[in-house]
Write a protein that holds these residues in place. Structure first.
Motif: not given
Length: 263
Positions: A93-116
């Motif tokens: 959604m945030v990048t939808f105006g830019f075809k081909g932009v997938f935030l490639r530098h950020f290969r990992k998404i870490l998910i915590y259950p709450n604050s960390y």
């Protein structure tokens, strides 16, 4: 010598990019009917896209999910397909105006259950973007809270993806930088600075105080309001809103069953 260095560097980039593209293609899985039902029920942005743009959204979403490594942290034992779907949909959604932009530098998404707790600055966090390690970090609890109050103008997912997008625009090695039009950025930055001054004086009626901290934080907060409260935003500060429409190449206000968000 400099020419040869740049040539070899460019060839290396191209070869590496081609390798990653093939790797991602081999991992892509088509969204199920259940997945698209989740988007229709929980993701208003997708629901309001026309059929052509829904198809494009899904295609990009499948690619994004295949490209990223989703890592459970803390007491979170696993990352469910629904988690991957909604987090990735926020990025698209945030990048939808830019075809081909997938935030490639950020290969990992870490998910915590709450604050960390961050050992870097000895503070508790709900989310952050770490360009050095190529990671986006999210609290699932706060991410969901943003969904449950989708018109509040406070959305952790949008906030962190906005940070990542702004950084991605400045990272040159992955062939995904400089997608922001420089002139459009200048226009936005001028309007943003004026609004930030109002925040610091306590005169802003729509942006929370943290947006006055610096221009990086302002951009992230502004995108939260842009996507969640576009009518209020455009009424309050039409010049700033319009500058973001042109910068991001999409307009949430234009979304309808028969319309498109891209401009």
């Amino acid at each position: 010598m400099l020419f040869l260095h740049n040539l070899f560097f460019s060839l290396g980039e191209l070869i590496y990019s081609s390798f990653l593209t093939l790797k991602v293609r081999s991992k892509i899985q088509k969204l199920s009917k259940g997945d698209t039902n989740i988007l229709e029920n929980l993701f208003p942005y997708y629901k309001n896209l026309n059929q052509e743009h829904r198809k494009d959204f899904v295609s990009r979403l499948e690619w994004f999910i295949a490209e990223k490594e989703f890592v459970p942290r803390g007491d979170l034992k696993t990352v469910t397909p629904e988690m991957k779907l909604l987090i990735s949909a926020t990025a698209i959604m945030v990048t939808f105006g830019f075809k081909g932009v997938f935030l490639r530098h950020f290969r990992k998404i870490l998910i915590y259950p709450n604050s960390y707790y961050s050992s870097i600055n000895q503070q508790y966090h709900y989310g952050e973007v770490n360009p050095k390690l190529g990671m986006i970090v999210l609290s699932w609890e706060k991410f969901v809270e943003g969904f449950m109050h989708s018109q509040s103008g406070v959305n952790l997912g949008i906030h962190e993806m906005a940070h990542a997008m702004k950084l991605e625009n400045q990272i040159h090695y992955n062939r995904e930088s400089n997608f922001f039009n420089p002139h459009r950025w200048e226009v936005y930055a001028k309007e943003a600075k004026q609004e930030q001054n109002k925040i610091l004086k306590g005169e802003s009626d729509i942006f929370r105080a943290s947006a006055g901290k610096n221009m990086h934080e302002f951009f992230a907060v502004a995108l939260e309001v842009f996507f969640e409260k576009p009518l209020e935003f455009s009424t309050y500060n039409p010049k700033l809103y319009k500058s973001l429409v042109y910068l991001l190449k999409q307009d949430p206000l234009a979304l309808s069953g028969n319309g498109s968000s891209a401009v």
